[in-house]
Write an enzyme that holds these catalytic residues in place. Structure first.
Site, PDB file in Angstrom:
ATOM      1  N   SER A  41       0.930  -1.430  -0.166  1.00 38.33           N
ATOM      2  CA  SER A  41       0.091   0.080  -0.066  1.00 38.33           C
ATOM      3  C   SER A  41       0.971   1.209   0.298  1.00 38.33           C
ATOM      4  O   SER A  41       0.418   2.349   0.118  1.00 38.33           O
ATOM      5  CB  SER A  41      -1.059  -0.099   1.142  1.00 38.33           C
ATOM      6  OG  SER A  41      -0.084  -0.281   2.506  1.00 38.33           O
ATOM      7  N   ASN A 100     -16.832  27.018 -23.270  1.00 34.21           N
ATOM      8  CA  ASN A 100     -17.603  25.962 -22.407  1.00 34.21           C
ATOM      9  C   ASN A 100     -17.409  25.997 -20.897  1.00 34.21           C
ATOM     10  O   ASN A 100     -16.455  26.352 -20.425  1.00 34.21           O
ATOM     11  CB  ASN A 100     -16.774  24.237 -23.015  1.00 34.21           C
ATOM     12  CG  ASN A 100     -17.346  24.384 -24.186  1.00 34.21           C
ATOM     13  OD1 ASN A 100     -18.425  24.607 -24.861  1.00 34.21           O
ATOM     14  ND2 ASN A 100     -16.104  23.665 -25.208  1.00 34.21           N
ATOM     15  N   ASN A 102      -2.126  -2.638  13.387  1.00 36.89           N
ATOM     16  CA  ASN A 102      -3.589  -2.416  13.360  1.00 36.89           C
ATOM     17  C   ASN A 102      -3.900  -1.185  14.073  1.00 36.89           C
ATOM     18  O   ASN A 102      -4.732  -0.475  13.646  1.00 36.89           O
ATOM     19  CB  ASN A 102      -4.244  -3.646  13.927  1.00 36.89           C
ATOM     20  CG  ASN A 102      -3.824  -5.017  13.063  1.00 36.89           C
ATOM     21  OD1 ASN A 102      -3.512  -4.738  11.929  1.00 36.89           O
ATOM     22  ND2 ASN A 102      -4.209  -6.016  13.599  1.00 36.89           N
ATOM     23  N   LYS A 106      -8.030   3.455   2.029  1.00 36.76           N
ATOM     24  CA  LYS A 106      -7.409   4.711   2.177  1.00 36.76           C
ATOM     25  C   LYS A 106      -7.378   5.655   0.969  1.00 36.76           C
ATOM     26  O   LYS A 106      -7.743   6.633   0.816  1.00 36.76           O
ATOM     27  CB  LYS A 106      -6.037   4.442   2.276  1.00 36.76           C
ATOM     28  CG  LYS A 106      -5.821   4.392   3.802  1.00 36.76           C
ATOM     29  CD  LYS A 106      -4.451   4.187   4.185  1.00 36.76           C
ATOM     30  CE  LYS A 106      -4.240   3.166   5.259  1.00 36.76           C
ATOM     31  NZ  LYS A 106      -4.816   1.866   5.006  1.00 36.76           N
ATOM     32  N   LYS A 163     -17.232  28.731 -29.283  1.00 35.70           N
ATOM     33  CA  LYS A 163     -17.658  28.228 -28.195  1.00 35.70           C
ATOM     34  C   LYS A 163     -16.925  28.605 -27.097  1.00 35.70           C
ATOM     35  O   LYS A 163     -15.643  28.988 -26.988  1.00 35.70           O
ATOM     36  CB  LYS A 163     -17.688  26.575 -28.319  1.00 35.70           C
ATOM     37  CG  LYS A 163     -18.661  26.168 -28.939  1.00 35.70           C
ATOM     38  CD  LYS A 163     -19.227  24.711 -29.122  1.00 35.70           C
ATOM     39  CE  LYS A 163     -19.928  25.056 -27.487  1.00 35.70           C
ATOM     40  NZ  LYS A 163     -20.450  23.331 -27.226  1.00 35.70           N
ATOM     41  N   TYR A 203      -9.322  -6.606  12.864  1.00 36.15           N
ATOM     42  CA  TYR A 203      -8.823  -6.026  11.354  1.00 36.15           C
ATOM     43  C   TYR A 203      -8.713  -7.081  10.585  1.00 36.15           C
ATOM     44  O   TYR A 203      -8.468  -8.365  10.685  1.00 36.15           O
ATOM     45  CB  TYR A 203      -7.136  -5.613  11.786  1.00 36.15           C
ATOM     46  CG  TYR A 203      -6.583  -5.136  10.443  1.00 36.15           C
ATOM     47  CD1 TYR A 203      -6.654  -4.098   9.969  1.00 36.15           C
ATOM     48  CD2 TYR A 203      -5.690  -5.984   9.601  1.00 36.15           C
ATOM     49  CE1 TYR A 203      -6.046  -3.322   8.639  1.00 36.15           C
ATOM     50  CE2 TYR A 203      -5.294  -5.845   8.572  1.00 36.15           C
ATOM     51  CZ  TYR A 203      -5.396  -4.463   8.106  1.00 36.15           C
ATOM     52  OH  TYR A 203      -4.883  -4.140   7.024  1.00 36.15           O
ATOM     53  N   THR A 259     -39.681  25.918 -10.302  1.00 33.04           N
ATOM     54  CA  THR A 259     -39.972  24.608  -9.991  1.00 33.04           C
ATOM     55  C   THR A 259     -40.214  23.864 -11.293  1.00 33.04           C
ATOM     56  O   THR A 259     -40.675  24.296 -12.169  1.00 33.04           O
ATOM     57  CB  THR A 259     -41.422  24.471  -9.265  1.00 33.04           C
ATOM     58  OG1 THR A 259     -42.662  24.779  -9.896  1.00 33.04           O
ATOM     59  CG2 THR A 259     -41.396  25.514  -7.817  1.00 33.04           C
ATOM     60  N   HIS A 260     -40.108  22.709 -11.331  1.00 31.12           N
ATOM     61  CA  HIS A 260     -39.786  21.608 -12.608  1.00 31.12           C
ATOM     62  C   HIS A 260     -39.368  22.342 -13.680  1.00 31.12           C
ATOM     63  O   HIS A 260     -39.124  22.042 -14.855  1.00 31.12           O
ATOM     64  CB  HIS A 260     -41.354  21.366 -12.837  1.00 31.12           C
ATOM     65  CG  HIS A 260     -42.083  20.968 -11.814  1.00 31.12           C
ATOM     66  ND1 HIS A 260     -42.590  19.764 -11.470  1.00 31.12           N
ATOM     67  CD2 HIS A 260     -42.738  21.630 -10.723  1.00 31.12           C
ATOM     68  CE1 HIS A 260     -43.364  19.633 -10.389  1.00 31.12           C
ATOM     69  NE2 HIS A 260     -43.607  20.869 -10.250  1.00 31.12           N
ATOM     70  N   GLU A 308     -18.647  21.510 -15.324  1.00 26.26           N
ATOM     71  CA  GLU A 308     -19.146  20.402 -15.634  1.00 26.26           C
ATOM     72  C   GLU A 308     -18.278  19.309 -14.761  1.00 26.26           C
ATOM     73  O   GLU A 308     -18.722  18.191 -14.298  1.00 26.26           O
ATOM     74  CB  GLU A 308     -18.985  20.171 -17.128  1.00 26.26           C
ATOM     75  CG  GLU A 308     -19.827  20.788 -17.877  1.00 26.26           C
ATOM     76  CD  GLU A 308     -19.415  20.869 -19.487  1.00 26.26           C
ATOM     77  OE1 GLU A 308     -19.976  20.145 -20.164  1.00 26.26           O
ATOM     78  OE2 GLU A 308     -18.330  21.603 -19.807  1.00 26.26           O
ATOM     79  N   SER A 343     -13.445  25.528 -27.593  1.00 24.51           N
ATOM     80  CA  SER A 343     -13.412  24.348 -28.274  1.00 24.51           C
ATOM     81  C   SER A 343     -12.410  24.130 -29.098  1.00 24.51           C
ATOM     82  O   SER A 343     -12.052  25.086 -29.957  1.00 24.51           O
ATOM     83  CB  SER A 343     -15.003  24.160 -28.902  1.00 24.51           C
ATOM     84  OG  SER A 343     -14.999  23.096 -30.053  1.00 24.51           O
TER      85      SER A 343
HETATM   86  N1  ARG Z   1      -1.205  -1.574   5.199  1.00 26.28           N
HETATM   87  C1  ARG Z   1      -2.119  -1.997   6.357  1.00 26.28           C
HETATM   88  C2  ARG Z   1      -3.510  -1.480   6.087  1.00 26.28           C
HETATM   89  O1  ARG Z   1      -3.551  -0.093   5.379  1.00 26.28           O
HETATM   90  C3  ARG Z   1      -1.615  -1.627   7.843  1.00 26.28           C
HETATM   91  C4  ARG Z   1      -2.115  -2.514   8.672  1.00 26.28           C
HETATM   92  C5  ARG Z   1      -1.574  -3.875   8.396  1.00 26.28           C
HETATM   93  N2  ARG Z   1      -2.019  -4.796   9.204  1.00 26.28           N
HETATM   94  C6  ARG Z   1      -1.977  -6.146   9.190  1.00 26.28           C
HETATM   95  N3  ARG Z   1      -2.207  -6.987  10.402  1.00 26.28           N
HETATM   96  N4  ARG Z   1      -1.374  -6.886   8.352  1.00 26.28           N
HETATM   97  O2  ARG Z   1      -4.337  -1.493   6.479  1.00 26.28           O
END
Ligand code: ARG
Length: 469
Positions: free
Chosen positions: A30, A292, A117, A332, A290, A324, A162-163, A297, A284
């Site tokens: 991650s 835009n 965790n 995230k 144009k 967990y 309205t509408h 948007e 455009s």
């Molecule tokens: N990278 C993990 C997360 O974002 C961190 C927690 C990981 N904990 C574990 N027991 N593998 O959730």
């Protein structure tokens, strides 16, 4: 890299005998997105180390060395010089590993009485707390912009719909202040979410707490958390705070999207109520004439990704047993993206609105068209003694009469009007004037000048009472 070195990269490799598949390693990592939490991760670790020292779990020399090492890493991260390694999976293990490489076995003591965790939950809450405060400030700024504009354009009259059919004329200010109200509720939602966000999970350990004599109150205090999470299982399983942020962000984006939809309509040739500033429009590549409304948007379009993040995380969480689960790593990206999207959109609209060019004559003309004073004629007849339902019927017939002649109601002669109802006299023409139509609506919260002025005064007072967050 040797086989041995590869194994060393996995900080949990003690239990596993064989190497991790490369695709799995990448899939599991991650670091690409959770490195955003590096500052919070280091703050959390410094608080944890401080507490371990105070509790006598580490010596003061060990604590000092750990904190020193963490501060060095923080400087490198801030300067952009820190080397992030995918093989080390996430932000927590990247930082801890670098610390250990520099401090030797002492680095390994930092994780005493802690788990990733409770660590990740702490980091994420700290990060989101900052984003929430920033969002509150941006909302306040936007609301101030709306109130200032409402003040400037107090006497601009436009059609109310309205509408999407012309209904009754309103002040442009009144329309802007409707958005002020929506955004005030949005801001209150973010503010309220802090009560549940500002809680420390640190010290919950992997799930069940720890046998070390830690002081959770102390780490909470060091990190500025208002409270300590009361149940260790809940502390590491809970992502309600992220969901609440996304829910509040979604509702806000829905409001922004409605405003953008109106800007798009209003800037079309058919409405021609406003011209967007060149700074916030595009041309455009094929049609030279144009201009835009790309910014409105795109804000309308970006609403989809924020709703998507909310649906995504709700779906991730719905089937998870306590505590967990790795699924939760999916929490995230959506939140990071949604926070950035929302903040950018708020800034863009706050910049754009004061630069709108209003076509007041056209707005006024449109406000007077479409028999927008028909209700006032009915109200007039009620004042002349007719029951409202009868008055409604009379005005309907007058509208048909006027339509047939291609006229407004006020274009009919008194005789023509009296041919439909004897209750009408010459004073009717005053009632039908646009200004009078608008200013007749003096009920609390209505569009009469005095009421809109009162709304502005009230909004200004509320804004001045809000303390900077
Ligand atoms: N990278 C993990 C997360 O974002 C961190 C927690 C990981 N904990 C574990 N027991 N593998 O959730």
């Amino acid at each position: 890299m040797s086989r041995h070195e590869k194994r060393k990269d996995r900080m949990w490799a003690g239990r596993l005998q064989q190497e991790t598949d490369e695709l799995v390693q990448e899939f599991n990592a991650s670091i690409e997105f959770d490195r955003t939490l590096a500052g919070e991760d280091i703050r959390g670790s410094i608080a944890h180390a401080t507490m371990l020292g105070e509790a006598g779990i580490l010596s003061s020399a060990e604590t000092e060395a750990l904190i020193e090492g963490l501060r060095d890493i923080n400087r490198e991260v801030e300067a952009g010089g820190f080397e992030w390694r995918t093989a080390l999976e996430d932000v927590h293990m990247n930082i801890e590993r670098t610390l250990s490489e520099r401090l030797g076995p002492l680095g390994g003591k930092l994780h005493t009485a802690r788990s990733r965790n409770d660590q990740v939950a702490t980091d994420f809450r700290l990060w989101l707390r900052s984003r929430t405060h920033e969002t509150i400030s941006l909302l306040r700024h936007f609301r101030t912009t709306l109130v200032d504009l409402a003040q400037t354009h107090l006497d601009v009259i436009m059609p109310g719909y309205t509408h999407l059919q012309v209904a009754q004329p309103v002040r442009f200010s009144h329309h802007l202040l409707a958005y002020y109200e929506m955004l005030t509720r949005d801001q209150a939602r973010f503010r309220d979410s802090l009560y549940r966000l500002d809680v420390s999970p640190l010290g919950a350990g992997a799930l069940a707490g720890t046998g070390f004599p830690i002081d959770r109150q102390r780490t909470a205090e060091l990190l500025g958390f208002a409270e300590v999470a009361a149940n260790s299982l809940d502390a590491v399983s809970d992502r309600d705070f992220a969901l609440e942020f996304l829910a509040a962000a979604s509702i806000t984006m829905m409001h922004l999207s409605r405003l953008c939809e109106e800007l798009i309509l209003w800037s079309s040739a058919e409405f021609h109520f406003v011209t967007l500033p060149d700074s916030h429009a595009t041309g455009s590549s094929i049609m030279p004439q144009k201009k835009n409304p790309d910014v409105p948007e795109l804000i309308r379009g970006k609403t989809g990704r924020v709703f998507g993040a909310l649906m995504g995380l709700l779906t991730v969480m719905k089937g998870l047993p306590l505590a967990y689960n790795k699924d939760m790593q999916e929490d995230k990206e959506g939140v990071i993206d949604a926070a950035k999207t929302l903040q950018t959109c708020l800034q863009l609209l706050s910049d754009l609105l004061p630069k709108l060019e209003l076509h007041k004559t056209q707005m006024r003309r449109a406000a007077g068209a479409g028999y927008s004073n028909a209700t006032d004629l009915a109200d007039y007849l009620v004042r002349q003694g007719l029951p409202f339902r009868e008055a409604h019927e009379v005005v309907g017939r007058l509208v048909v009469l006027a339509l047939g002649q291609g006229k407004d109601l006020e274009g009919l002669t008194l005789e023509e009007m009296r041919s439909v109802s004897r209750a009408i006299d010459a004073t009717v023409f005053d009632t039908l004037k646009l200004e009078n139509v608008v200013d007749a609506r003096q009920s609390y919260g209505g569009t009469a000048r005095g009421q809109v002025e009162a709304q502005i005064a009230r909004a200004k007072q509320i804004l001045s009472q809000e303390t900077e967050s």
